[in-house]
Design a protein around this motif. Structure first.
Motif, PDB file in Angstrom:
ATOM      1  N   GLU A   3       0.838  -1.201   0.000  1.00  0.00           N
ATOM      2  CA  GLU A   3       0.000   0.000   0.000  1.00  0.00           C
ATOM      3  C   GLU A   3       0.871   1.249   0.000  1.00  0.00           C
ATOM      4  OE1 GLU A   3      -3.282   2.435  -0.089  1.00  0.00           O
ATOM      5  OE2 GLU A   3      -3.043   0.294  -0.541  1.00  0.00           O
ATOM      6  N   GLY A 141      -7.149  -4.603  -2.669  1.00  0.00           N
ATOM      7  CA  GLY A 141      -7.531  -3.295  -3.172  1.00  0.00           C
ATOM      8  C   GLY A 141      -9.003  -3.248  -3.539  1.00  0.00           C
ATOM      9  N   VAL A 213      -2.548  -5.382  -6.585  1.00  0.00           N
ATOM     10  CA  VAL A 213      -3.251  -4.349  -5.819  1.00  0.00           C
ATOM     11  C   VAL A 213      -3.978  -3.440  -6.803  1.00  0.00           C
ATOM     12  CG1 VAL A 213      -3.054  -2.473  -4.158  1.00  0.00           C
ATOM     13  CG2 VAL A 213      -1.473  -4.409  -4.024  1.00  0.00           C
TER      14      VAL A 213
END
Length: 244
Positions: A3, A141, A213
């Motif tokens: 992230e 995500g 992600v």
């Protein structure tokens, strides 16, 4: 880490693209001195050293579920048998068999050798994968069903997204990251899934232990001004994450 890296990549996209064009070589991104762009069209493919086997071959691992059939012998047919934590199975007549680190075909040849002569004249063993817990890709995500998914056969980025039940209404298709470790180095690639869907460049293949992600609506709101001036990504941007 993934992230944090996503938050670094997206805000730096405009300046990085300009720097890459100007220098023609690897560039550092903004203040992230441990992040550099790699001049490549795709992520590196995991090697034998990364998997202790061919990257394209399925390798049996702990807790995988197999089916085993010895041709012409119903008593030696097992619809489900799970590999234990040590990478072994127990099979009738021959007892413990080491299967971890082998392809299903190699495991079958090992069992044939153990059965031949003493128990059967010319055994023909088939080993098939039913479920895998050892070769997976993680998807997180803004996706409908984040989770860990098995890789059986070839899996591409868009196939993985479909396996996770697809995009949500807030998915940022132009912000899809794939993280991969090769040769002890951590790489990441930024993909524009819309461009892939339009056929502007190939749908990249995924490998075991990759992490995907998908960008979310917050990133879209934060970057609404940037993406009015930055054109669609016409090829993946490949990054090397330095070791801290």
């Amino acid at each position: 880490m993934f992230e944090r890296a996503r938050k670094i990549f997206i805000p730096a996209l405009a300046s990085l693209a300009c720097a890459a064009c100007a220098t023609g070589g690897p560039v550092e991104v903004g203040g992230a001195t441990n992040l550099s762009m790699v001049q490549a069209d795709s992520l590196p493919v995991p090697s034998a050293a990364d998997y202790a086997a061919s990257p394209r071959a399925f390798i049996i691992g702990p807790y995988d579920m197999l089916s085993i059939d010895v041709f012409g012998n119903e008593d030696l047919r097992l619809e489900e048998i799970q590999v234990d934590a040590g990478g072994r199975i127990t099979f009738p007549l021959i007892g413990t068999v080491e299967v971890a680190g082998k392809t299903p075909g190699e495991a079958a040849r090992t069992m044939e050798a153990m059965l031949k002569g003493r128990y059967l004249r010319n055994p023909q063993v088939t080993v098939n994968l039913k479920e895998t817990s050892s070769q997976v890709v993680a998807i997180s995500g803004e996706i409908k069903r984040p989770g860990v998914y098995p890789i059986v056969g070839d899996m591409t980025l868009l196939k993985a997204i479909a396996r996770a039940e697809g995009w949500t209404e807030f998915s940022k298709k132009r912000e899809v990251l794939v993280f991969r470790k090769v040769g002890g180095q951590q790489y990441a690639a930024l993909y524009d899934a819309k461009a892939i869907e339009r056929g502007q460049y190939a749908d990249p293949e995924l490998f075991p232990n990759d992490t995907v992600v998908v960008g979310d609506s917050q990133a879209r709101r934060n970057m609404k001004d940037l993406f009015t001036v930055v054109p669609p990504i016409v090829g993946p941007l490949i990054f090397l994450l330095g070791q801290n």
